[in-house]
Design an enzyme around this catalytic site. Structure first.
Site, PDB file in Angstrom:
ATOM      1  N   SER A 214       0.864  -1.186   0.000  1.00 22.19           N
ATOM      2  CA  SER A 214       0.000   0.000   0.000  1.00 22.19           C
ATOM      3  C   SER A 214       0.894   1.228   0.000  1.00 22.19           C
ATOM      4  CB  SER A 214      -0.847  -0.008   1.285  1.00 22.19           C
ATOM      5  OG  SER A 214      -1.429   1.267   1.517  1.00 22.19           O
TER       6      SER A 214
ATOM      7  N   TYR B 199      -2.811  -1.320  10.428  1.00 22.36           N
ATOM      8  CA  TYR B 199      -2.706  -1.505   8.967  1.00 22.36           C
ATOM      9  C   TYR B 199      -1.376  -0.960   8.439  1.00 22.36           C
ATOM     10  CZ  TYR B 199      -4.128  -1.248   4.032  1.00 22.36           C
ATOM     11  OH  TYR B 199      -4.204  -1.397   2.669  1.00 22.36           O
TER      12      TYR B 199
HETATM   13  C1  BGC Z   1      -6.245   1.408   1.982  1.00 26.97           C
HETATM   14  C2  BGC Z   1      -7.419   2.237   1.507  1.00 26.97           C
HETATM   15  C3  BGC Z   1      -6.984   3.685   1.281  1.00 26.97           C
HETATM   16  C4  BGC Z   1      -5.713   3.768   0.465  1.00 26.97           C
HETATM   17  C5  BGC Z   1      -5.170   5.198   0.360  1.00 26.97           C
HETATM   18  C6  BGC Z   1      -5.104   1.570   1.015  1.00 26.97           C
HETATM   19  O1  BGC Z   1      -4.039   0.760   1.364  1.00 26.97           O
HETATM   20  O2  BGC Z   1      -6.644   0.049   2.107  1.00 26.97           O
HETATM   21  O3  BGC Z   1      -8.474   2.192   2.439  1.00 26.97           O
HETATM   22  O4  BGC Z   1      -8.014   4.385   0.619  1.00 26.97           O
HETATM   23  O5  BGC Z   1      -4.716   2.931   1.009  1.00 26.97           O
HETATM   24  O6  BGC Z   1      -5.147   5.850   1.601  1.00 26.97           O
END
Ligand code: BGC
Length: 269
Positions: A154, A167
């Protein structure tokens, strides 16, 4: 560039929805045989509908249930894949989730669940994939590489994210997992990379795009001024799985409409 994955076997975890479903469809369209992993009974119908799309498009695939955070289930899933298709060429370590909370309210369960699925799940699947790649060795008609692992990370492996400490921590750790594996297995011709999506329009971030107001606010973070789609990620995953990216390993590739260039600085600073 005409990518043909020529019946290579691609396992996509968490492929019953969102980015995973997009990646599974793209892999099948590029000629791979796709294993659509889904986590539990509740997701089976969606997994079957991804499989139907693949069949309708003339592709090949199967569904496979497995909670990637459970070692016995992961070992069993890989056994099933090898029994069905003979081997595995491509792992897309995609399954992931969010359990958001202000840090001072975050429960151990919320922390642990995210770490278990997002990080331990990627460890378990990568380990089984590498075991299979090493067992099989290089088969030049399939690929010049012995195997390819694509971690779904991410932008939050790099951008801190208030209210999402579990996360962000899981994604930061994936960066080091990916780079360490690329370093450890490069000489065995196993390529390991991460895709780092920004905001992609899927159920995981529905609150960020479901109203015009939310979508408008989101655009303040995205210089390219559009939300991403699962096909954007699918196209990159296919490239990373193919021999066209044979010199790419140990890379985190950001695919985010420019989110990581910090749009606020266009007019500030
Ligand atoms: C998350 C999303 C978020 C995006 C940008 C991703 O890794 O799961 O919820 O919109 O990152 O912030």
């Amino acid at each position: 560039m005409n990518i043909n994955l020529a019946k290579q076997v691609a396992l996509v975890t968490g492929a019953s929805s969102g980015i995973g479903a997009g990646v599974a469809r793209a892999m099948a369209a590029a000629g791979a045989r796709v294993v659509i992993n889904y986590p539990n009974e509740a997701a089976k119908e969606s997994a079957l509908s991804v499989l139907k799309d693949i069949h309708d498009g003339g592709g090949e695939g199967m569904i496979c249930s497995c909670d990637v955070s459970k070692e016995d289930q992961v070992i069993h899933m890989f056994k099933e894949v090898v029994e069905s298709y003979g081997t595995l060429d491509i792992l897309v370590n995609n399954a992931g989730l969010q359990r958001d909370a202000p840090f001072h309210d975050m429960t151990l369960d919320q922390w642990q669940f995210v770490i278990d699925v997002n990080l331990t799940g990627q460890f378990l699947c990568a380990r089984e994939a590498i075991r299979e790649f090493l067992r099989r060795g290089i088969v030049p008609e399939r690929s010049v590489a012995c195997g390819k692992i694509i971690h779904m990370s991410s932008v939050h492996e790099m951008i801190p994210w208030a209210g999402h400490a579990n996360y962000a921590a899981s994604k930061g750790a994936i960066r080091m997992l990916m780079q360490t594996l690329a370093q450890e297995y490069g000489d065995r011709k196993i390529r390991v990379n991460s895709i780092c999506p920004g905001a992609i329009q899927t159920p995981i971030n529905k609150s960020a795009w479901e109203t015009p107001q939310a979508l408008n606010n989101l655009m303040n973070l995205i210089p390219y001024n559009r939300i991403g789609q699962p096909t954007d990620i699918g196209n990159l995953a296919v490239f990373l799985a193919s021999d066209f990216s044979d010199y790419v390993t140990g890379a985190s590739i950001f695919i985010d409409g420019g989110m990581t260039v910090f749009e606020g600085f266009a007019t500030g600073g």
